[in-house]
Design a protein around this motif. Structure first.
Motif, short mmCIF file in Angstrom:
data_model
loop_
_atom_site.label_atom_id
_atom_site.label_comp_id
_atom_site.label_asym_id
_atom_site.label_seq_id
_atom_site.Cartn_x
_atom_site.Cartn_y
_atom_site.Cartn_z
N UNK A 144 1.00 -1.44 0.08
CA UNK A 144 -0.05 0.05 0.24
C UNK A 144 0.88 1.26 -0.24
N UNK A 145 1.88 1.06 0.64
CA UNK A 145 2.68 2.54 0.66
C UNK A 145 3.59 2.66 -0.53
N UNK A 146 3.89 1.44 -1.34
CA UNK A 146 4.58 1.63 -2.51
C UNK A 146 3.37 2.17 -3.49
N UNK A 147 2.13 1.77 -3.48
CA UNK A 147 1.21 2.18 -4.53
C UNK A 147 0.95 3.75 -4.12
N UNK A 148 0.89 4.15 -2.87
CA UNK A 148 0.49 5.35 -2.65
C UNK A 148 1.61 6.24 -3.02
N UNK A 149 2.92 5.65 -2.99
CA UNK A 149 4.08 6.63 -3.37
C UNK A 149 3.90 6.83 -4.92
N UNK A 150 3.36 5.99 -5.79
CA UNK A 150 3.47 6.17 -7.15
C UNK A 150 2.07 6.92 -7.64
N UNK A 151 1.20 7.19 -6.70
CA UNK A 151 0.04 8.01 -7.25
C UNK A 151 0.43 9.55 -7.23
N UNK A 152 0.04 10.20 -8.60
CA UNK A 152 0.55 11.33 -8.56
C UNK A 152 -0.41 12.24 -8.02
N UNK A 153 0.06 13.32 -7.31
CA UNK A 153 -0.76 14.31 -6.78
C UNK A 153 -1.47 15.23 -7.75
N UNK A 154 -2.58 15.59 -7.81
CA UNK A 154 -3.53 16.26 -8.47
C UNK A 154 -3.22 17.90 -8.09
N UNK A 155 -3.21 18.82 -8.98
CA UNK A 155 -2.81 20.14 -8.69
C UNK A 155 -4.05 20.80 -7.97
N UNK A 156 -5.33 20.28 -8.11
CA UNK A 156 -6.35 20.88 -7.36
C UNK A 156 -6.25 20.66 -6.05
N UNK A 157 -5.54 19.41 -5.52
CA UNK A 157 -5.44 19.11 -3.92
C UNK A 157 -4.34 19.76 -3.27
N UNK A 158 -3.55 20.47 -4.09
CA UNK A 158 -2.25 20.83 -3.40
C UNK A 158 -2.41 22.52 -2.93
N UNK A 159 -1.62 22.85 -2.06
CA UNK A 159 -1.83 24.22 -1.81
C UNK A 159 -1.55 25.04 -3.10
N UNK A 160 -2.06 26.35 -2.92
CA UNK A 160 -2.13 27.18 -4.21
C UNK A 160 -0.76 27.40 -4.68
N UNK A 161 0.26 27.55 -3.74
CA UNK A 161 1.71 27.81 -4.25
C UNK A 161 2.47 26.67 -4.86
N UNK A 162 1.86 25.48 -4.76
CA UNK A 162 2.45 24.15 -5.15
C UNK A 162 1.81 23.86 -6.53
N UNK A 163 0.71 24.52 -6.79
CA UNK A 163 -0.22 23.85 -7.95
C UNK A 163 0.52 24.12 -9.39
N UNK A 164 1.11 24.95 -9.83
CA UNK A 164 1.74 25.21 -10.96
C UNK A 164 2.79 24.33 -11.22
N UNK A 165 3.53 23.71 -10.30
CA UNK A 165 4.84 22.57 -10.31
C UNK A 165 4.01 21.41 -10.86
N UNK A 166 2.79 21.20 -10.54
CA UNK A 166 2.12 20.15 -10.75
C UNK A 166 1.12 20.25 -11.92
N UNK A 167 1.13 21.21 -12.67
CA UNK A 167 0.41 21.38 -13.93
C UNK A 167 0.10 20.01 -14.87
#
Length: 296
Positions: A14-37
């Motif tokens: 589960x930990x490995x699966x979670x690690x490979x899940x990409x973050x969604x820009x909409x779920x990140x703090x505003x300052x971090x979203x552009x890097x995850x476009x």
């Protein structure tokens, strides 16, 4: 002991699966979203969120509602699961009928049910014939840099109804979140993104910035395509010759903007009279897709 080992193994999995899940820009703090476009799925080229762009009046495009991408014909199972995390309600295919027949989207049933075809041919380009000539090294009289200039003019002059339907459909009850794509996610998808951003009040300079972002996002893919073509042609086709076709360049989108001005006086005139984006519809698009000023 066996039970402990099984529990530990499951937790590690589960930990490995979670690690490979990409973050969604909409779920990140505003300052971090552009890097995850860029939502970097291995089997989906150029998949990115259209959120975060600032309008002339200081508002920003909402994250997590508008996704642009390239072809989905090689979508791997792991990436299908990742794509489902976008919670899409519509998936628009802008490719021509020929392209769809040759490389149909590979989607799980729940995403296939959301699919809508809005076929657009890229100017006079015959994909099969062009591929045959490139792979055979028969490219002596091809002016590849002009092909996409002509294609962008055709989006304005020959495919207005499709792009009008595209914009109006965004306000349907089941319209968003939406993913829209063509083959590389740069020409028809780039034009669709441009007219939407312009309708939302995003300045042309920022629209061009989003358009040109396809180049770094597609760099590795284009390198692989070039190598495959070099091998298929027995070395007769130099991959460097293909760059005008594989890239986007400012003059391509500028050709579309110029066609709008020639035929409708202004870009605003094209949006209003060519695409039917009147003041009421524009206000509704902005209400749906822009953050309110008070939230800043």
């Amino acid at each position: 002991m066996t039970r402990i080992c099984l529990v530990f193994s499951f937790a590690l999995f589960c930990g490995l699966a979670q690690a490979t899940t990409l973050p969604l820009a909409r779920d990140l703090p505003a300052a971090e979203r552009e890097a995850q476009r860029l939502f970097a799925l291995p089997s989906v080229p150029n998949l990115r969120d259209l959120g975060g762009y600032r309008t002339a009046d200081g508002r920003t495009v909402k994250w997590g509602l508008l996704y642009r991408a390239g072809t989905l014909d090689a979508l791997e199972e792991a990436d299908q699961r990742e794509l489902q995390r976008l919670q899409l309600r519509r998936l628009v295919d802008l490719r021509s009928r020929q392209e769809i027949d040759d490389a149909p989207d590979r989607l799980p049933p729940e995403l296939a049910a959301l699919r809508v075809e809005m076929p657009v041919r890229a100017g006079t380009i015959d994909v099969r014939e062009l591929s045959r000539r490139i792979n055979g090294g028969d490219i002596g009289d091809l002016r590849l840099d002009d092909l996409l200039v002509d294609a962008n003019r055709s989006f304005v002059r020959e495919h207005r109804q499709v792009f009008s339907d595209w914009l109006h459909g965004l306000l349907d009850e089941q319209g968003t979140p939406v993913l829209y794509h063509c083959t590389a996610g740069k020409d028809r998808t780039g034009f669709a993104s441009a007219i939407l951003l312009l309708a939302l009040g995003v300045p042309e300079g920022t629209v061009m910035q989003d358009y040109l972002a396809s180049n770094p996002y597609l760099e590795d893919r284009n390198r692989r395509i070039g190598e495959r073509v070099r091998q298929a042609s027995g070395g007769r086709t130099d991959p460097a010759i293909l760059q005008p076709l594989l890239e986007v360049r400012p003059r391509y989108l500028q050709a579309a903007l110029q066609a709008m001005r020639e035929d409708y006086g202004t870009v605003e005139g094209f949006l209003r009279d060519g695409l039917g984006i009147d003041d009421d519809l524009r206000a509704r698009l902005r209400e749906r897709f822009l953050e309110p000023l008070a939230s800043r």
